[in-house]
Design a protein around this motif. Structure first.
Motif, PDB file in Angstrom:
ATOM      1  N   THR A   6      45.962  -1.925   6.643  1.00 16.47           N
ATOM      2  CA  THR A   6      47.143  -1.276   6.074  1.00 16.47           C
ATOM      3  C   THR A   6      46.992   0.235   6.110  1.00 16.47           C
ATOM      4  N   PHE A   7      45.821   0.728   5.728  1.00 18.75           N
ATOM      5  CA  PHE A   7      45.575   2.173   5.732  1.00 18.75           C
ATOM      6  C   PHE A   7      45.699   2.757   7.137  1.00 18.75           C
ATOM      7  N   ALA A   8      45.077   2.099   8.109  1.00 19.11           N
ATOM      8  CA  ALA A   8      45.071   2.637   9.468  1.00 19.11           C
ATOM      9  C   ALA A   8      46.403   2.416  10.179  1.00 19.11           C
ATOM     10  N   GLY A   9      47.137   1.398   9.764  1.00 22.31           N
ATOM     11  CA  GLY A   9      48.405   1.099  10.426  1.00 22.31           C
ATOM     12  C   GLY A   9      48.237   0.216  11.642  1.00 22.31           C
ATOM     13  N   THR A  10      47.248  -0.691  11.595  1.00 24.94           N
ATOM     14  CA  THR A  10      47.042  -1.643  12.690  1.00 24.94           C
ATOM     15  C   THR A  10      47.252  -3.067  12.187  1.00 24.94           C
ATOM     16  N   LYS A  11      47.442  -3.965  13.134  1.00 23.79           N
ATOM     17  CA  LYS A  11      47.618  -5.362  12.746  1.00 23.79           C
ATOM     18  C   LYS A  11      46.307  -6.000  12.306  1.00 23.79           C
ATOM     19  N   HIS A  12      45.210  -5.531  12.891  1.00 22.98           N
ATOM     20  CA  HIS A  12      43.934  -6.179  12.636  1.00 22.98           C
ATOM     21  C   HIS A  12      42.842  -5.158  12.345  1.00 22.98           C
ATOM     22  N   CYS A  13      41.969  -5.511  11.417  1.00 21.01           N
ATOM     23  CA  CYS A  13      40.719  -4.796  11.175  1.00 21.01           C
ATOM     24  C   CYS A  13      39.616  -5.847  11.099  1.00 21.01           C
ATOM     25  N   VAL A  14      38.537  -5.596  11.813  1.00 17.97           N
ATOM     26  CA  VAL A  14      37.381  -6.491  11.794  1.00 17.97           C
ATOM     27  C   VAL A  14      36.177  -5.673  11.351  1.00 17.97           C
ATOM     28  N   THR A  15      35.653  -5.957  10.170  1.00 21.42           N
ATOM     29  CA  THR A  15      34.474  -5.229   9.705  1.00 21.42           C
ATOM     30  C   THR A  15      33.234  -5.748  10.420  1.00 21.42           C
ATOM     31  N   ALA A  34      43.881   3.982  15.276  1.00 22.97           N
ATOM     32  CA  ALA A  34      45.100   3.235  15.595  1.00 22.97           C
ATOM     33  C   ALA A  34      45.868   3.894  16.733  1.00 22.97           C
ATOM     34  N   THR A  35      45.151   4.640  17.566  1.00 22.10           N
ATOM     35  CA  THR A  35      45.825   5.420  18.603  1.00 22.10           C
ATOM     36  C   THR A  35      45.613   4.854  20.010  1.00 22.10           C
ATOM     37  N   SER A  36      44.908   3.722  20.121  1.00 24.38           N
ATOM     38  CA  SER A  36      44.567   3.206  21.445  1.00 24.38           C
ATOM     39  C   SER A  36      44.384   1.698  21.378  1.00 24.38           C
ATOM     40  N   THR A  37      43.861   1.120  22.453  1.00 31.06           N
ATOM     41  CA  THR A  37      43.668  -0.331  22.498  1.00 31.06           C
ATOM     42  C   THR A  37      42.797  -0.809  21.343  1.00 31.06           C
ATOM     43  N   ILE A  38      41.687  -0.124  21.143  1.00 24.54           N
ATOM     44  CA  ILE A  38      40.757  -0.438  20.064  1.00 24.54           C
ATOM     45  C   ILE A  38      40.269   0.871  19.462  1.00 24.54           C
ATOM     46  N   GLY A  39      40.158   0.921  18.156  1.00 18.10           N
ATOM     47  CA  GLY A  39      39.512   2.033  17.471  1.00 18.10           C
ATOM     48  C   GLY A  39      38.281   1.527  16.742  1.00 18.10           C
ATOM     49  N   CYS A  40      37.212   2.302  16.785  1.00 12.79           N
ATOM     50  CA  CYS A  40      35.969   1.902  16.131  1.00 12.79           C
ATOM     51  C   CYS A  40      35.505   3.006  15.199  1.00 12.79           C
ATOM     52  N   ALA A  95      33.788  -0.740  11.396  1.00 13.36           N
ATOM     53  CA  ALA A  95      34.983  -1.555  11.562  1.00 13.36           C
ATOM     54  C   ALA A  95      35.614  -1.291  12.918  1.00 13.36           C
ATOM     55  N   LEU A  96      36.331  -2.279  13.371  1.00 11.86           N
ATOM     56  CA  LEU A  96      37.070  -2.237  14.627  1.00 11.86           C
ATOM     57  C   LEU A  96      38.540  -2.481  14.300  1.00 11.86           C
ATOM     58  N   PHE A  97      39.431  -1.698  14.925  1.00  9.42           N
ATOM     59  CA  PHE A  97      40.869  -1.789  14.661  1.00  9.42           C
ATOM     60  C   PHE A  97      41.610  -2.069  15.966  1.00  9.42           C
ATOM     61  N   THR A  98      42.601  -2.936  15.904  1.00 12.32           N
ATOM     62  CA  THR A  98      43.404  -3.218  17.092  1.00 12.32           C
ATOM     63  C   THR A  98      44.708  -3.890  16.688  1.00 12.32           C
ATOM     64  N   ASP A  99      45.701  -3.780  17.570  1.00  9.88           N
ATOM     65  CA  ASP A  99      46.947  -4.541  17.404  1.00  9.88           C
ATOM     66  C   ASP A  99      46.951  -5.793  18.269  1.00  9.88           C
TER      67      ASP A  99
END
Length: 374
Positions: A45-54, A171-177, A194-198
């Motif tokens: 929610t904070f980053a604005g992505t659909k998924h976060c994987v710690t 949240a600016t690319s395919t994956i953020g780490c 953590a890893l972030f992606t949509d």
């Protein structure tokens, strides 16, 4: 004075952090407990992505990201040599080759104008680093990647919380780490990341990879790693999140104040300079870094005045024995120049203006001493 103050934030949140840790001790689910899922939801929610994987560290986040993308031996990943070793390390661990592209001299982030020339048929991804707390030029990087059908993995270990054209770092690319190492903008009390992606498929792959490639218990659908973030560390980050926006704003304010106080020195002393923050983004100053002449002398003078400093980083990766093979030693002159001149000053959200004034005064005196000796 501390280079990074980790005690004051804990004191401010002691009741909440202690209670969060004790909840984990009470329920006893130290691995993949309920705080893991709660933190992932909050961070997404904070980053604005659909998924976060710690995951267990920022390094593991980068490694798992590349594994989820299918990077393998013989592939190439384009990145910058002016970064911590973990960025290239994860590429090499998979048997792939890091291809180094030089930096912009005023931001120290990868120069997107140089990326396209480095793409070959073996290129499988582009991995920019958002160094010192400022997001790299992701619009141009993503456009290049799209033209060549490549994913982009942002190494956001120093920039989590920063914004770029209205989006959060990660949240600016395919994956953020990102990393939750204690000294990072959002740190836990050990290792974490953590890893972030949509992308649903990438997120599912990352979740499986972090638990040894399991899609269900003892069902190993892919090669994986032991990459889980401990429940206690997730609880710590959850407890720190309510203060994080204040800390980010404080970092921006202190960075702007450093800039204002140091600008006259940049005008007076050749070789001393400030990093540029582009107008379409901000910087959360994971490190507040300046360019200095005769760095060893300046650091010694500041140390004598009780001011701690650090160098991020003294030798670019294409000059490191572990990663130099096949690299042209002269291919990234901007990185070599930065490595010889960068110096980081004390920075944390609880740095006082009085201590900041002490840092600036000591630095001014050190630079004046260099001028007198010239």
């Amino acid at each position: 004075m501390q280079f990074i103050d980790l005690k004051t934030p804990y004191a401010a949140l002691k009741t909440d952090i202690d209670a969060a840790i004790h909840r984990v001790l009470d329920h006893g689910q130290y691995i993949m407990g309920p705080e893991v899922q709660a933190l992932e939801a909050a961070l997404a929610t904070f980053a604005g992505t659909k998924h976060c994987v710690t995951v267990s560290s920022g390094t593991e986040a980068l490694l798992i990201a590349l594994m989820a993308l299918g990077v393998k031996a013989g592939d190439e990943v384009i990145t910058t040599p002016f970064t911590f070793a973990a960025t290239a390390e994860v590429i090499a661990l998979l048997g792939a080759r890091p291809v180094f592209v030089d930096i912009e001299p005023d931001t120290c982030n990868i120069d997107p104008r140089l990326i396209e020339a480095a793409i070959t048929p073996r290129t499988r991804a582009i991995m920019p680093v958002s160094l010192y707390g400022q997001v790299a030029d992701m619009t141009d990087i993503n456009a290049i990647a799209a033209r060549h059908g490549l994913p982009v993995v942002e190494d956001a270990a120093q920039s989590f919380g920063a914004t770029y054209q209205g989006r959060r770092s990660g949240a600016t690319s395919t994956i953020g780490c990102t990393s939750f190492f204690p000294s990072k903008p959002l740190g836990c009390y050990g290792d974490g990341g953590a890893l972030f992606t949509d992308d649903e498929a990438i997120a599912q792959a990352a979740r499986e990879i972090r638990v040894h490639g399991q899609s269900a218990r003892y069902t190993h659908t892919r090669v994986g790693v032991g990459g889980r973030m401990d429940t206690i560390q997730c609880a710590v980050v959850l407890a720190k999140l309510p203060r994080f926006e204040w800390e980010l704003q404080r970092r921006r304010e202190l960075g702007a104040r450093y800039h204002a106080l140091l600008a006259p020195l940049a005008a007076q002393h050749p070789g001393f300079g400030l990093l540029t923050v582009r107008p379409d983004r901000d910087c959360v100053w994971g490190q507040y870094t300046v360019f200095v002449p005769e760095r060893a002398k300046v650091q010694a003078a500041l140390q004598a005045a009780g001011i701690p400093t650090a160098v991020h980083y003294p030798k670019p990766l294409h000059h490191q024995a572990a990663y130099a093979a096949g690299c042209c030693p002269d291919c990234c002159p901007g990185s070599l120049d930065a490595a010889a001149r960068v110096m980081s000053l004390p920075m944390s959200p609880d740095l006082t203006e009085a201590d900041q004034d002490r840092v600036v005064a000591a630095l001014a005196e050190a630079l004046a001493g260099l001028a007198a000796d010239a």
